[in-house]
Design an enzyme around this catalytic site. Structure first.
Site, PDB file in Angstrom:
ATOM      1  N   CYS A 175      47.929  37.568  26.143  1.00  0.00           N
ATOM      2  CA  CYS A 175      49.207  36.864  26.219  1.00  0.00           C
ATOM      3  C   CYS A 175      49.273  36.221  27.596  1.00  0.00           C
ATOM      4  O   CYS A 175      48.236  35.884  28.168  1.00  0.00           O
ATOM      5  CB  CYS A 175      50.390  37.787  25.937  1.00  0.00           C
ATOM      6  SG  CYS A 175      50.552  39.201  27.063  1.00  0.00           S
ATOM      7  N   TRP A 176      50.452  36.026  28.137  1.00  0.00           N
ATOM      8  CA  TRP A 176      50.546  35.264  29.392  1.00  0.00           C
ATOM      9  C   TRP A 176      49.985  36.054  30.569  1.00  0.00           C
ATOM     10  O   TRP A 176      49.228  35.537  31.373  1.00  0.00           O
ATOM     11  CB  TRP A 176      51.996  34.856  29.660  1.00  0.00           C
ATOM     12  CG  TRP A 176      52.071  33.734  30.645  1.00  0.00           C
ATOM     13  CD1 TRP A 176      51.901  32.410  30.379  1.00  0.00           C
ATOM     14  CD2 TRP A 176      52.311  33.835  32.059  1.00  0.00           C
ATOM     15  NE1 TRP A 176      52.012  31.679  31.542  1.00  0.00           N
ATOM     16  CE2 TRP A 176      52.266  32.524  32.587  1.00  0.00           C
ATOM     17  CE3 TRP A 176      52.554  34.900  32.925  1.00  0.00           C
ATOM     18  CZ2 TRP A 176      52.463  32.251  33.935  1.00  0.00           C
ATOM     19  CZ3 TRP A 176      52.736  34.639  34.280  1.00  0.00           C
ATOM     20  CH2 TRP A 176      52.693  33.318  34.765  1.00  0.00           C
TER      21      TRP A 176
END
Length: 351
Positions: A95-96
């Site tokens: 994810c980020w």
């Protein structure tokens, strides 16, 4: 199992069957790891909703709502895109920042029995590697193919690549032909995605071999050239194509056929040049559009708009001592590539 990437071509990436980006669709569209598929555990709208509750209500309430959304979306992905994978399938998720979104999805996948990897630091770690690569000096000695608008530089470079030379097609990576009329179908990638593409191309270079690139300004369409490649272009020796304007205009009229199919768009671009040219010249160009005189329009734009700007730009970045390849026309680009190839040994490249 967390994976710490040490390079853009880290061998650890090849140990997985599928790379999964669990971020929202808009985050994925802006940039993502090469080959990654997007299985968002929160949509753009859900992510915004959770963020609002986090700030306005409480972190606990946000996590509770987010957890329910992640579970529902994970179930949808498992029953849909992932339903055909057997027990030996190995996914790598991120994810980020490698935190809650990818962690939650990885936990669910591992509970099923899949051996799941997760990128430590997430997309943010990948982006740091990209930035480091595109801002660093180019490792290979760079040679620039120069020439005024319509000299078929991109096509000649493609033929040199087919002959085995090391080439990076910057306009191809930017999906733009580098002029006011250079828009391509599909539009340009984001700045970050362009930089990721460029970083991968730079990482794949053999530093012992020359790199051939096209002469560019600091921007290609709406995208900025990163510092590393731009400084290399400025400093590199050049081979300049010298092609008569009539031949360049005929070639451009053929190459830009899809652009000419939208006269209204062409007229808007010509009208945007009014601050730079006399009104009479603009009206002449508009009349050529009305008459579908594409070769005449290309020649006029080259003589009065592009060529003078090229000369000023060239005066800032070239020493005037590079070889010149004079071409009478652009009907035989294989011959043109062979003549450029023959001029390469005369360049003074480092190394």
């Amino acid at each position: 199992m967390d994976i710490r990437l040490t390079s853009l071509s880290d061998p650890a990436l090849s140990g997985f069957d599928t790379v999964i980006d669990t971020r929202s669709p808009s985050e994925y569209a802006e940039d993502h790891l090469p080959g990654a598929i997007n299985l968002p555990v929160l949509s753009d709208e859900e992510r915004a909703q959770v963020g609002t509750i986090y700030k306005q209500v409480s972190p606990f309430d946000a996590r509770k709502l987010g957890g329910a959304m992640v579970a529902a979306n994970a179930a949808r992905h498992i029953a849909g895109p992932l339903s055909g994978f057997g027990g030996g399938w190995r996914p790598l998720v991120y994810c980020w920042r490698g935190g809650q979104r990818s962690g939650a999805f990885a936990t669910i996948l591992s509970q099923i029995g899949w051996r799941v990897g997760r990128i430590e630091g997430g997309y943010k770690a990948w982006r740091a590697l990209v930035v480091a690569r595109v801002t660093a000096p180019v490792t290979a000695p760079v040679a620039v193919l120069d020439g005024n608008t319509g000299s078929a530089k991109t096509e000649i470079l493609a033929r040199l690549a087919a002959r085995g030379h090391q080439v990076i097609d910057l306009e191809g990576l930017a999906n733009h032909r580098g002029s006011l009329f250079g828009a391509m179908p599909g539009g340009q990638p984001s700045q970050k995605l362009f930089e990721s593409r460029l970083a991968l191309a730079l990482e794949a270079l053999d530093p012992a071999r020359p790199l051939l690139v096209e002469a560019e300004s600091s921007r290609i369409g709406d995208l900025n050239l990163p510092r590393g490649i731009w400084q290399a272009i400025i400093a590199a020796p050049r081979i300049r194509l010298a092609v008569p304007v009539e031949a360049r205009a005929a070639y451009t009229a053929r190459s830009y056929a899809e652009t000419c199919a939208d006269p209204e768009a062409l007229a808007r671009i010509v009208n945007s040049l009014r601050p730079l040219h006399p009104a009479e010249r603009i009206e002449d160009w508009l009349r050529m559009i009305d008459a579908a005189d594409w070769a005449g329009l290309a020649a006029a734009l080259m003589r009065d708009h592009y060529d003078p700007r090229y000369e000023r730009h060239r005066a800032r970045h070239a020493d005037g001592r590079g070889p010149v390849v004079a071409l009478d026309g652009l009907d035989d680009l294989d011959d043109a590539a062979a003549r450029v190839e023959a001029a390469l040994p005369s360049l003074r490249l480092p190394g």
